[in-house]
Write a protein that holds these residues in place. Structure first.
Motif, PDB file in Angstrom:
ATOM      1  N   ARG A  16     -44.384 -82.407  -2.074  1.00 37.02           N
ATOM      2  CA  ARG A  16     -45.063 -82.240  -0.414  1.00 37.02           C
ATOM      3  C   ARG A  16     -44.556 -81.552   0.911  1.00 37.02           C
ATOM      4  N   HIS A  17     -43.458 -80.648  -0.057  1.00 36.94           N
ATOM      5  CA  HIS A  17     -42.784 -79.976   1.236  1.00 36.94           C
ATOM      6  C   HIS A  17     -42.961 -78.415   0.796  1.00 36.94           C
ATOM      7  N   PHE A  18     -43.002 -77.867   1.314  1.00 35.62           N
ATOM      8  CA  PHE A  18     -42.908 -75.941   0.864  1.00 35.62           C
ATOM      9  C   PHE A  18     -41.600 -75.809   0.833  1.00 35.62           C
ATOM     10  N   GLY A  44     -61.651 -70.532  -3.523  1.00 37.07           N
ATOM     11  CA  GLY A  44     -62.455 -70.855  -2.614  1.00 37.07           C
ATOM     12  C   GLY A  44     -62.825 -72.359  -2.425  1.00 37.07           C
ATOM     13  N   ALA A  45     -60.982 -72.638  -2.353  1.00 36.71           N
ATOM     14  CA  ALA A  45     -60.967 -74.670  -1.850  1.00 36.71           C
ATOM     15  C   ALA A  45     -59.599 -74.309  -1.239  1.00 36.71           C
ATOM     16  N   ARG A  46     -59.291 -74.817   0.154  1.00 41.83           N
ATOM     17  CA  ARG A  46     -57.852 -75.585   0.022  1.00 41.83           C
ATOM     18  C   ARG A  46     -57.490 -76.821  -0.427  1.00 41.83           C
ATOM     19  N   LEU A  47     -56.606 -75.986  -0.897  1.00 39.91           N
ATOM     20  CA  LEU A  47     -55.869 -77.178  -1.753  1.00 39.91           C
ATOM     21  C   LEU A  47     -55.070 -78.866  -1.385  1.00 39.91           C
ATOM     22  N   PHE A  48     -54.486 -77.989   0.229  1.00 44.06           N
ATOM     23  CA  PHE A  48     -53.035 -78.552   0.938  1.00 44.06           C
ATOM     24  C   PHE A  48     -53.728 -79.058   1.985  1.00 44.06           C
ATOM     25  N   SER A  54     -44.869 -82.730   6.500  1.00 39.64           N
ATOM     26  CA  SER A  54     -45.564 -82.031   5.363  1.00 39.64           C
ATOM     27  C   SER A  54     -46.681 -81.808   4.949  1.00 39.64           C
ATOM     28  N   VAL A  55     -46.918 -81.939   3.460  1.00 38.35           N
ATOM     29  CA  VAL A  55     -48.466 -81.617   3.373  1.00 38.35           C
ATOM     30  C   VAL A  55     -48.694 -82.043   2.083  1.00 38.35           C
TER      31      VAL A  55
END
Length: 294
Positions: A16-18, A44-48, A54-55
């Motif tokens: 949950r953190h790049f 074609g979609a946002r994943l985060f 955080s993400v």
């Protein structure tokens, strides 16, 4: 879509953190971020959902996470299969377990497995059966030792291999009026205060069903998520409990009495349906000490 992209995606989803994900994967954060953006464009979609701290996974991200873990697990299994032919056993084996397993001495099993296969990194996660089943289904665990769900629908997507079964017993305090009885009928517990696990724990579900079948409406005043807390509360006379026989081997002041028409506690091994177990999981499952008892 490349395997490396899926590995980066799973790392970000779990950390949950790049920055932490990049450190885990030993790559520059810029490269990891670029790989995730490329994957999002391809799908074609946002994943985060990203913020400064955080993400979090989007709905599309949650859907991809399970499949990504399965895909990576299958790739690992393929590599391990080749290594096994060459006489090697390596990789990681993540096992889930309940606190108490009765006929199964899991610490001893894992110790013997480690002695035989020192190249395998062992990881252990403890929890309740419902949580462990979900983690097997999601790919967090390679396998788990669980108590069989009363609701079979709770195990959809998971294969359960029966391992052992044992009767449940009444646990009461050392001064309780029933402490010296040879057997106790569930119907004699109508006026008792109970100690039990939380609703949704399989052991609780088994007892709830047994009490309902005996037409006993019980009052659970103390709800816990730990075996030792349960036995301590019972040992101090704050309530009674219906527990697996294995609990009677714990060091406790509680007394244990057999039940007439006792409900049965079943232990099984949970593996993900349709996902190839890696070589380490296969090796553990093939051992004599984890095969079903007759």
């Amino acid at each position: 879509m490349e395997l490396r992209q899926l590995e980066y995606f799973v790392a970000v989803a779990e950390e949950r953190h790049f920055t932490r994900a990049a450190a885990r994967m030993h790559v520059a954060q810029s490269g990891l971020s670029a790989s995730i953006r490329s994957l999002e464009r391809e799908l074609g979609a946002r994943l985060f959902v990203r913020n400064t701290r955080s993400v979090h996974l989007t709905d599309e991200g949650h859907a991809l996470l399970t499949e990504a873990r399965h895909t990576l697990a299958n790739v690992t299994a393929a590599k391990d299969a080749v290594a096994a032919v060459q006489g090697l056993l390596r990789g990681t084996l993540t096992v889930g377990t309940l606190q108490c397993l009765g006929a199964v001495n899991l610490p001893a099993i894992l110790a013997r497995f480690h002695a035989s296969h020192p190249g395998v990194e062992l990881r252990l996660r403890q929890g309740g059966s419902t949580d462990l089943i979900e983690r097997v289904r999601a790919g967090d665990l390679d396998l788990a030792f669980i108590s069989t769900p009363f609701d079979e629908g709770a195990a959809s997507g998971v294969t359960l291999t029966p391992l052992a079964a044992e009767p449940m017993m009444l646990a009461c305090g050392p001064t309780h009026p029933l402490r010296d009885r040879d057997t106790v009928d569930l119907r004699e517990l109508r006026e008792e205060t109970f100690v039990d696990f939380y609703p949704g724990w399989v052991t609780r579900d088994v007892v709830d069903q047994a009490m309902a079948a005996a037409h006993v409406e019980r009052r659970v005043a103390f709800e816990v998520n730990d075996v030792h807390w349960l036995l301590d509360l019972v040992g101090y006379g704050l309530g009674v409990a219906v527990v697996p026989e294995v609990f009677s081997h714990k060091k406790t002041a509680a007394r244990f009495i057999p039940l007439a028409a006792a409900p049965t506690w079943h232990i099984a091994i949970a593996t993900a349906t349709g996902r190839h177990p890696n070589a380490a999981a296969k090796a553990l499952l093939s051992r004599d000490d984890v095969r079903p008892t007759s």
